[in-house]
Write an enzyme that holds these catalytic residues in place. Structure first.
Site, PDB file in Angstrom:
ATOM      1  N   CYS A   6      -6.021  -6.333   1.865  1.00 45.86           N
ATOM      2  CA  CYS A   6      -6.909  -6.665   2.807  1.00 45.86           C
ATOM      3  C   CYS A   6      -6.812  -7.449   3.522  1.00 45.86           C
ATOM      4  O   CYS A   6      -7.134  -8.569   3.498  1.00 45.86           O
ATOM      5  CB  CYS A   6      -8.044  -6.816   1.369  1.00 45.86           C
ATOM      6  SG  CYS A   6      -9.849  -6.566   1.599  1.00 45.86           S
ATOM      7  N   CYS A   9     -10.205  -9.982   2.721  1.00 45.60           N
ATOM      8  CA  CYS A   9      -9.955 -10.492   2.103  1.00 45.60           C
ATOM      9  C   CYS A   9      -8.778 -11.853   3.495  1.00 45.60           C
ATOM     10  O   CYS A   9      -9.270 -12.996   3.056  1.00 45.60           O
ATOM     11  CB  CYS A   9      -9.200 -10.933   1.183  1.00 45.60           C
ATOM     12  SG  CYS A   9     -10.066  -9.224  -0.179  1.00 45.60           S
ATOM     13  N   ASP A  32     -17.886  -7.701  14.790  1.00 46.75           N
ATOM     14  CA  ASP A  32     -17.583  -7.341  14.510  1.00 46.75           C
ATOM     15  C   ASP A  32     -16.105  -6.508  15.914  1.00 46.75           C
ATOM     16  O   ASP A  32     -16.440  -6.448  16.974  1.00 46.75           O
ATOM     17  CB  ASP A  32     -17.988  -5.231  14.173  1.00 46.75           C
ATOM     18  CG  ASP A  32     -16.809  -4.176  14.004  1.00 46.75           C
ATOM     19  OD1 ASP A  32     -17.516  -3.570  12.915  1.00 46.75           O
ATOM     20  OD2 ASP A  32     -15.874  -3.425  15.325  1.00 46.75           O
ATOM     21  N   HIS A  48     -13.467  -9.202  -4.282  1.00 48.98           N
ATOM     22  CA  HIS A  48     -13.428  -7.834  -2.761  1.00 48.98           C
ATOM     23  C   HIS A  48     -13.859  -6.795  -4.279  1.00 48.98           C
ATOM     24  O   HIS A  48     -14.137  -7.086  -5.073  1.00 48.98           O
ATOM     25  CB  HIS A  48     -11.598  -7.422  -3.416  1.00 48.98           C
ATOM     26  CG  HIS A  48     -11.393  -6.483  -2.959  1.00 48.98           C
ATOM     27  ND1 HIS A  48     -11.129  -6.060  -1.341  1.00 48.98           N
ATOM     28  CD2 HIS A  48     -11.002  -5.498  -3.708  1.00 48.98           C
ATOM     29  CE1 HIS A  48     -10.334  -5.064  -1.602  1.00 48.98           C
ATOM     30  NE2 HIS A  48     -10.210  -4.061  -2.289  1.00 48.98           N
ATOM     31  N   ASN A  88     -20.160   2.377   5.035  1.00 51.24           N
ATOM     32  CA  ASN A  88     -19.676   3.892   5.678  1.00 51.24           C
ATOM     33  C   ASN A  88     -18.952   3.508   3.732  1.00 51.24           C
ATOM     34  O   ASN A  88     -18.111   2.797   3.203  1.00 51.24           O
ATOM     35  CB  ASN A  88     -18.376   4.257   6.384  1.00 51.24           C
ATOM     36  CG  ASN A  88     -19.010   3.613   7.716  1.00 51.24           C
ATOM     37  OD1 ASN A  88     -20.671   4.400   7.816  1.00 51.24           O
ATOM     38  ND2 ASN A  88     -18.735   3.422   8.747  1.00 51.24           N
ATOM     39  N   THR A  96     -12.422   3.423   7.054  1.00 49.87           N
ATOM     40  CA  THR A  96     -11.481   2.843   7.511  1.00 49.87           C
ATOM     41  C   THR A  96     -10.585   1.572   6.289  1.00 49.87           C
ATOM     42  O   THR A  96      -9.750   1.044   6.558  1.00 49.87           O
ATOM     43  CB  THR A  96     -11.167   2.783   8.799  1.00 49.87           C
ATOM     44  OG1 THR A  96     -11.942   1.258   9.234  1.00 49.87           O
ATOM     45  CG2 THR A  96     -11.529   3.447   9.700  1.00 49.87           C
ATOM     46  N   HIS A  99     -13.343  -2.946   2.002  1.00 55.13           N
ATOM     47  CA  HIS A  99     -13.557  -4.275   0.981  1.00 55.13           C
ATOM     48  C   HIS A  99     -15.286  -4.033   1.975  1.00 55.13           C
ATOM     49  O   HIS A  99     -15.588  -3.849   3.066  1.00 55.13           O
ATOM     50  CB  HIS A  99     -13.137  -5.425   2.122  1.00 55.13           C
ATOM     51  CG  HIS A  99     -13.327  -6.232   1.431  1.00 55.13           C
ATOM     52  ND1 HIS A  99     -12.543  -7.350   1.075  1.00 55.13           N
ATOM     53  CD2 HIS A  99     -14.557  -6.659   1.154  1.00 55.13           C
ATOM     54  CE1 HIS A  99     -13.309  -8.481   0.618  1.00 55.13           C
ATOM     55  NE2 HIS A  99     -14.772  -8.537   0.869  1.00 55.13           N
ATOM     56  N   HIS A 101     -18.543  -3.530   3.507  1.00 57.83           N
ATOM     57  CA  HIS A 101     -18.702  -4.287   3.905  1.00 57.83           C
ATOM     58  C   HIS A 101     -20.339  -3.357   4.701  1.00 57.83           C
ATOM     59  O   HIS A 101     -20.432  -2.008   4.533  1.00 57.83           O
ATOM     60  CB  HIS A 101     -18.320  -4.140   5.263  1.00 57.83           C
ATOM     61  CG  HIS A 101     -17.169  -3.244   5.738  1.00 57.83           C
ATOM     62  ND1 HIS A 101     -16.919  -2.711   4.854  1.00 57.83           N
ATOM     63  CD2 HIS A 101     -17.510  -2.404   5.904  1.00 57.83           C
ATOM     64  CE1 HIS A 101     -16.556  -0.942   5.310  1.00 57.83           C
ATOM     65  NE2 HIS A 101     -17.110  -0.889   6.892  1.00 57.83           N
ATOM     66  N   HIS A 103     -23.336  -2.918   7.733  1.00 55.51           N
ATOM     67  CA  HIS A 103     -22.598  -2.959   9.041  1.00 55.51           C
ATOM     68  C   HIS A 103     -24.484  -3.534  10.034  1.00 55.51           C
ATOM     69  O   HIS A 103     -25.024  -2.789   9.430  1.00 55.51           O
ATOM     70  CB  HIS A 103     -22.043  -1.612  10.613  1.00 55.51           C
ATOM     71  CG  HIS A 103     -20.934  -1.262  10.151  1.00 55.51           C
ATOM     72  ND1 HIS A 103     -19.665  -1.502  10.856  1.00 55.51           N
ATOM     73  CD2 HIS A 103     -20.229  -0.589   8.481  1.00 55.51           C
ATOM     74  CE1 HIS A 103     -19.262  -0.769  10.528  1.00 55.51           C
ATOM     75  NE2 HIS A 103     -19.400  -0.017   9.236  1.00 55.51           N
TER      76      HIS A 103
HETATM   77  P1  AMP Z   1     -15.688   1.431   8.033  1.00 49.30           P
HETATM   78  O1  AMP Z   1     -15.258   2.591   9.094  1.00 49.30           O
HETATM   79  O2  AMP Z   1     -17.405   1.419   7.879  1.00 49.30           O
HETATM   80  O3  AMP Z   1     -14.117   1.419   7.746  1.00 49.30           O
HETATM   81  O4  AMP Z   1     -15.748  -0.329   9.372  1.00 49.30           O
HETATM   82  C1  AMP Z   1     -14.613  -0.375   9.632  1.00 49.30           C
HETATM   83  C2  AMP Z   1     -15.282  -1.666  10.728  1.00 49.30           C
HETATM   84  O5  AMP Z   1     -14.503  -3.157  10.741  1.00 49.30           O
HETATM   85  C3  AMP Z   1     -14.876  -1.032  12.335  1.00 49.30           C
HETATM   86  O6  AMP Z   1     -16.403  -1.212  13.285  1.00 49.30           O
HETATM   87  C4  AMP Z   1     -13.899  -2.524  12.635  1.00 49.30           C
HETATM   88  O7  AMP Z   1     -14.518  -1.336  14.199  1.00 49.30           O
HETATM   89  C5  AMP Z   1     -13.784  -3.432  11.898  1.00 49.30           C
HETATM   90  N1  AMP Z   1     -13.200  -4.033  11.922  1.00 49.30           N
HETATM   91  C6  AMP Z   1     -11.747  -3.540  10.996  1.00 49.30           C
HETATM   92  N2  AMP Z   1     -10.747  -5.318  12.017  1.00 49.30           N
HETATM   93  C7  AMP Z   1     -11.121  -5.778  11.940  1.00 49.30           C
HETATM   94  C8  AMP Z   1     -11.471  -7.926  12.341  1.00 49.30           C
HETATM   95  N3  AMP Z   1     -10.020  -7.396  12.062  1.00 49.30           N
HETATM   96  N4  AMP Z   1     -11.940  -8.434  12.712  1.00 49.30           N
HETATM   97  C9  AMP Z   1     -13.289  -7.093  13.583  1.00 49.30           C
HETATM   98  N5  AMP Z   1     -13.985  -6.537  13.099  1.00 49.30           N
HETATM   99  C10 AMP Z   1     -12.720  -5.108  12.370  1.00 49.30           C
HETATM  100 ZN    ZN Z   2     -10.816  -7.002  -0.030  1.00 47.03          ZN
END
Ligand code: AMP
Ligand code: ZN
Length: 115
Positions: A6, A9, A32, A48, A88, A96, A99, A101, A103
């Protein structure tokens, strides 16, 4: 296992670098990497959980900690004029990273289109 793969994580453990904006015992928040607004912060539980569908009475304490953190971050980031909190969940929402989150989107007037 899933937590070893992950990326969030790994961000919490420091294995992957991040731009931290807030941290406490239960919560980590960082910018982000692909911002969709002038302020675009991700707020995650240190424990997690895949997404909203996995929240239950055993783990939901994390949610109050997350929203207390969001309130602190909103003030730190001077978002008094307004912001949006989005989580989401699964395919149709375009999740995507699996884990949980939240926004935080702000720093400008946001689109009135929620979906
Ligand atoms: P979601 O589409 O809601 O799953 O959002 C995942 C978010 O994680 C997206 O807005 C990505 O830009 C962000 N993201 C993915 N990898 C990283 C990272 N290494 N550091 C910061 N943000 C990330
Ligand atoms: Zn995780």
């Amino acid at each position: 296992d899933i937590m070893q793969e992950c990326i969030f994580c790994k961000i919490i453990s420091g294995e992957i670098p991040s731009s931290k904006v807030y941290e406490d015992e239960y919560v980590y928040a960082f910018n982000d990497i692909n911002p969709m607004a002038p302020v675009h912060i991700l707020v995650i539980p240190k424990k997690h959980v895949a997404n909203v569908m996995d929240i239950n009475s055993e783990n939901s304490d994390m949610i109050s900690h997350i929203f207390e953190a969001i309130s602190v971050i909103a003030k730190q980031q001077k978002l008094q004029k307004g912001f949006r909190v989005v989580s989401n969940c699964n395919e149709y929402a375009g999740q995507t990273v699996f884990h949980l989150h939240f926004h935080i989107l702000g720093g400008r007037r946001l689109s009135m289109e929620m979906a």
